[in-house]
Design a protein around this motif. Structure first.
Motif, mmCIF file in Angstrom:
data_model
loop_
_atom_site.group_PDB
_atom_site.id
_atom_site.type_symbol
_atom_site.label_atom_id
_atom_site.label_comp_id
_atom_site.label_asym_id
_atom_site.label_seq_id
_atom_site.Cartn_x
_atom_site.Cartn_y
_atom_site.Cartn_z
ATOM 1 N N ILE A 223 0.858 -1.188 0.000
ATOM 2 C CA ILE A 223 0.000 0.000 0.000
ATOM 3 C C ILE A 223 0.893 1.237 0.000
ATOM 4 O O ILE A 223 1.683 1.449 0.924
ATOM 5 C CB ILE A 223 -0.924 0.026 1.226
ATOM 6 N N PRO A 224 0.789 2.085 -1.029
ATOM 7 C CA PRO A 224 1.663 3.259 -1.099
ATOM 8 C C PRO A 224 1.297 4.299 -0.027
ATOM 9 O O PRO A 224 0.162 4.334 0.472
ATOM 10 C CB PRO A 224 1.393 3.824 -2.502
ATOM 11 N N PRO A 225 2.248 5.166 0.319
ATOM 12 C CA PRO A 225 1.947 6.258 1.261
ATOM 13 C C PRO A 225 0.815 7.134 0.727
ATOM 14 O O PRO A 225 0.761 7.443 -0.461
ATOM 15 C CB PRO A 225 3.259 7.042 1.335
ATOM 16 N N GLY A 226 -0.094 7.497 1.594
ATOM 17 C CA GLY A 226 -1.153 8.436 1.237
ATOM 18 C C GLY A 226 -2.301 7.865 0.433
ATOM 19 O O GLY A 226 -3.287 8.564 0.200
ATOM 20 N N ALA A 227 -2.222 6.605 0.008
ATOM 21 C CA ALA A 227 -3.301 6.021 -0.807
ATOM 22 C C ALA A 227 -4.577 5.935 0.031
ATOM 23 O O ALA A 227 -4.569 5.374 1.120
ATOM 24 C CB ALA A 227 -2.896 4.641 -1.303
ATOM 25 N N ASP A 228 -5.678 6.502 -0.486
ATOM 26 C CA ASP A 228 -6.900 6.572 0.326
ATOM 27 C C ASP A 228 -7.946 5.538 -0.051
ATOM 28 O O ASP A 228 -8.977 5.427 0.618
ATOM 29 C CB ASP A 228 -7.501 7.977 0.256
ATOM 30 N N ASP A 229 -7.701 4.748 -1.120
ATOM 31 C CA ASP A 229 -8.687 3.752 -1.527
ATOM 32 C C ASP A 229 -7.970 2.610 -2.254
ATOM 33 O O ASP A 229 -8.341 2.239 -3.352
ATOM 34 C CB ASP A 229 -9.743 4.394 -2.433
ATOM 35 N N PHE A 230 -6.970 2.037 -1.588
ATOM 36 C CA PHE A 230 -6.141 1.014 -2.205
ATOM 37 C C PHE A 230 -6.878 -0.322 -2.189
ATOM 38 O O PHE A 230 -7.379 -0.761 -1.160
ATOM 39 C CB PHE A 230 -4.806 0.890 -1.467
ATOM 40 N N ARG A 231 -6.919 -0.999 -3.330
ATOM 41 C CA ARG A 231 -7.729 -2.201 -3.514
ATOM 42 C C ARG A 231 -6.855 -3.448 -3.595
ATOM 43 O O ARG A 231 -5.842 -3.472 -4.296
ATOM 44 C CB ARG A 231 -8.548 -2.063 -4.794
ATOM 45 N N VAL A 232 -7.259 -4.504 -2.871
ATOM 46 C CA VAL A 232 -6.596 -5.803 -2.908
ATOM 47 C C VAL A 232 -7.664 -6.859 -3.158
ATOM 48 O O VAL A 232 -8.696 -6.875 -2.478
ATOM 49 C CB VAL A 232 -5.862 -6.104 -1.584
ATOM 50 N N GLU A 233 -7.424 -7.742 -4.112
ATOM 51 C CA GLU A 233 -8.405 -8.774 -4.457
ATOM 52 C C GLU A 233 -7.735 -10.144 -4.474
ATOM 53 O O GLU A 233 -6.595 -10.288 -4.911
ATOM 54 C CB GLU A 233 -9.010 -8.501 -5.837
ATOM 55 N N VAL A 234 -8.470 -11.159 -4.018
ATOM 56 C CA VAL A 234 -8.006 -12.538 -4.101
ATOM 57 C C VAL A 234 -9.200 -13.422 -4.452
ATOM 58 O O VAL A 234 -10.331 -13.147 -4.022
ATOM 59 C CB VAL A 234 -7.342 -12.989 -2.779
ATOM 60 N N GLN A 235 -8.943 -14.456 -5.272
ATOM 61 C CA GLN A 235 -10.009 -15.366 -5.690
ATOM 62 C C GLN A 235 -9.589 -16.810 -5.450
ATOM 63 O O GLN A 235 -8.405 -17.129 -5.356
ATOM 64 C CB GLN A 235 -10.333 -15.178 -7.174
ATOM 65 N N GLY A 236 -10.580 -17.687 -5.369
ATOM 66 C CA GLY A 236 -10.327 -19.111 -5.245
ATOM 67 C C GLY A 236 -11.593 -19.881 -5.564
ATOM 68 O O GLY A 236 -12.692 -19.322 -5.541
ATOM 69 N N THR A 237 -11.443 -21.169 -5.883
ATOM 70 C CA THR A 237 -12.608 -22.004 -6.195
ATOM 71 C C THR A 237 -12.773 -23.088 -5.143
ATOM 72 O O THR A 237 -11.798 -23.565 -4.549
ATOM 73 C CB THR A 237 -12.470 -22.663 -7.578
ATOM 74 N N LEU A 238 -14.010 -23.474 -4.908
ATOM 75 C CA LEU A 238 -14.311 -24.510 -3.932
ATOM 76 C C LEU A 238 -14.015 -25.888 -4.529
ATOM 77 O O LEU A 238 -14.533 -26.220 -5.602
ATOM 78 C CB LEU A 238 -15.777 -24.439 -3.515
ATOM 79 N N PRO A 239 -13.213 -26.709 -3.849
ATOM 80 C CA PRO A 239 -12.915 -28.047 -4.381
ATOM 81 C C PRO A 239 -14.108 -28.996 -4.316
ATOM 82 O O PRO A 239 -14.186 -29.935 -5.102
ATOM 83 C CB PRO A 239 -11.783 -28.547 -3.476
ATOM 84 N N HIS A 240 -15.018 -28.768 -3.350
ATOM 85 C CA HIS A 240 -16.179 -29.639 -3.155
ATOM 86 C C HIS A 240 -17.398 -28.781 -2.847
ATOM 87 O O HIS A 240 -17.279 -27.599 -2.509
ATOM 88 C CB HIS A 240 -15.939 -30.619 -1.997
#
Length: 361
Positions: A223-240
């Motif tokens: 996250i950079p200094p001063g960033a006011d709306d920094f976005r992080v995304e992660v995805q995955g699928t259900l094995p069962h």
């Protein structure tokens, strides 16, 4: 005072939502304007009897850290562990669980793990004695202290509530297991100590479904200094196939918003939860109608951070922020609880396709 609630009312319905309806608010306002007249005492329900000291039913078993942990007045405290044998002589199904820190003012959060007999996790670590990763002599134990595939019994954080699973659902603790407290302590200017415990209520009969706690997380964001709306995304699928029961986002002081979604095959988004995150009220959001999802369903978690001076909780808007254990660092974890067949354990859940072994405890 009503407890706060941070979920977007336009997304999902949750069984633990304490929000009042417009009609209830109007009735309260009318009552106040009328001078708050008392009702007929004969219409009052009997006082609710609460188990002393607990928000769950009276625990069948209370497991406590064998020795208290000393917390210094200032500075960073490395994650602290304590392994507590259950001495269970038979398998147990836990329907309710609640963590009780004795020094809650020092507990940033706690995770209680189930370590089944025969597990190699922290195998050379001491039993019944507080320790940190850096104090362990075995290199593998030092590394493994920072991550495990062991199942979670309960996550505790400020504002969180105990686990209370519906009839027919419970968490599984094999006979002879240990529980492992992993506690993040923060200093507040005054030295003290904590000797946390966990209360367990067992299911009255073997359930048909086992509850396991999963997570979507990202350790690699910057996250950079001063960033006011920094976005992080992660995805995955259900094995069962799995039934989603509840959602529990976790970030630190720069956390701003968090979202869980189902990503459909055509790329469209079916939101499960959107919250305006508050570090001091880390809530679990329990679906009013648990959602059965088929194997292969894609889930995503999205987190937004405010690292600007507009965030009153921000420790340092000039800092470049990465993943870390301490409060002035950040985390991105989307915990979620699912129900699967009682005969399927966590390891089997992650075996995909035709290679899945026969289900067993």
């Amino acid at each position: 005072m009503m407890p706060p609630w941070f979920a977007d009312p336009q997304v999902g319905h949750f069984s633990n939502d304490p929000s009042l309806t417009e009609e209830q608010i109007a009735a309260l306002l009318a009552w106040v304007k009328a001078g708050a007249p008392p009702g007929d005492p004969h219409d009052a329900p009997p006082p609710r009897q609460w188990p002393e000291g607990w928000n769950i039913a009276k625990p069948d078993v209370i497991l406590q850290m064998s020795k208290p942990v000393a917390v210094p007045p200032d500075g960073d405290v490395e994650y602290t562990y304590e392994i507590v044998p259950t001495h269970f002589n038979k398998d147990e199904w836990v329907q309710m669980a609640e963590v009780h820190p004795s020094g809650a003012q020092y507990v940033h959060h706690a995770v209680v793990y189930i370590r089944p007999p025969g597990s190699d996790w922290l195998r050379h670590a001491p039993i019944g004695v507080p320790f940190t990763a850096s104090t362990l002599g075995d290199p593998k134990d030092r590394l493994d202290a920072h991550g495990t595939t062991s199942d979670l019994l309960l996550v505790y954080a400020p504002g969180s509530s105990p686990d209370q699973w519906p009839d027919g659902m419970a968490k599984f603790v094999p006979a002879g297991s240990d529980i492992v407290f992993q506690v993040h302590y923060t200093t507040n200017g005054t030295a003290g100590n904590d000797q946390s415990s966990i209360g367990l209520v067992f299911a009255k009969s073997p359930p048909s479904q086992r509850v396991i706690t999963l997570q979507l997380n990202d350790h690699a964001f910057i996250i950079p200094p001063g960033a006011d709306d920094f976005r992080v995304e992660v995805q995955g699928t259900l094995p069962h196939d799995a039934t989603v029961l509840s959602l529990f986002p976790h970030m630190h002081l720069r956390g701003k918003r968090f979202e869980y979604d189902i990503v459909q095959r055509d790329g469209s988004i079916d939101p499960l939860l959107r919250v305006n995150y508050h570090f001091h009220w880390q809530l679990s959001y329990r679906l009013a109608e648990p959602r059965l999802l088929k194997a292969g369903t894609r889930l995503r978690a999205v987190a937004w951070y405010d690292n600007s001076s507009n965030n009153p909780h921000n420790p340092d808007p000039a800092a470049t922020v990465r993943w870390g254990d301490q409060t002035y660092q950040e985390m991105m974890v989307g915990f979620f609880d699912v129900a699967v067949p009682a005969s399927m354990n966590k390891q089997q859940f992650f075996v995909r396709g035709q290679d899945a072994p026969a289900a067993r405890h």
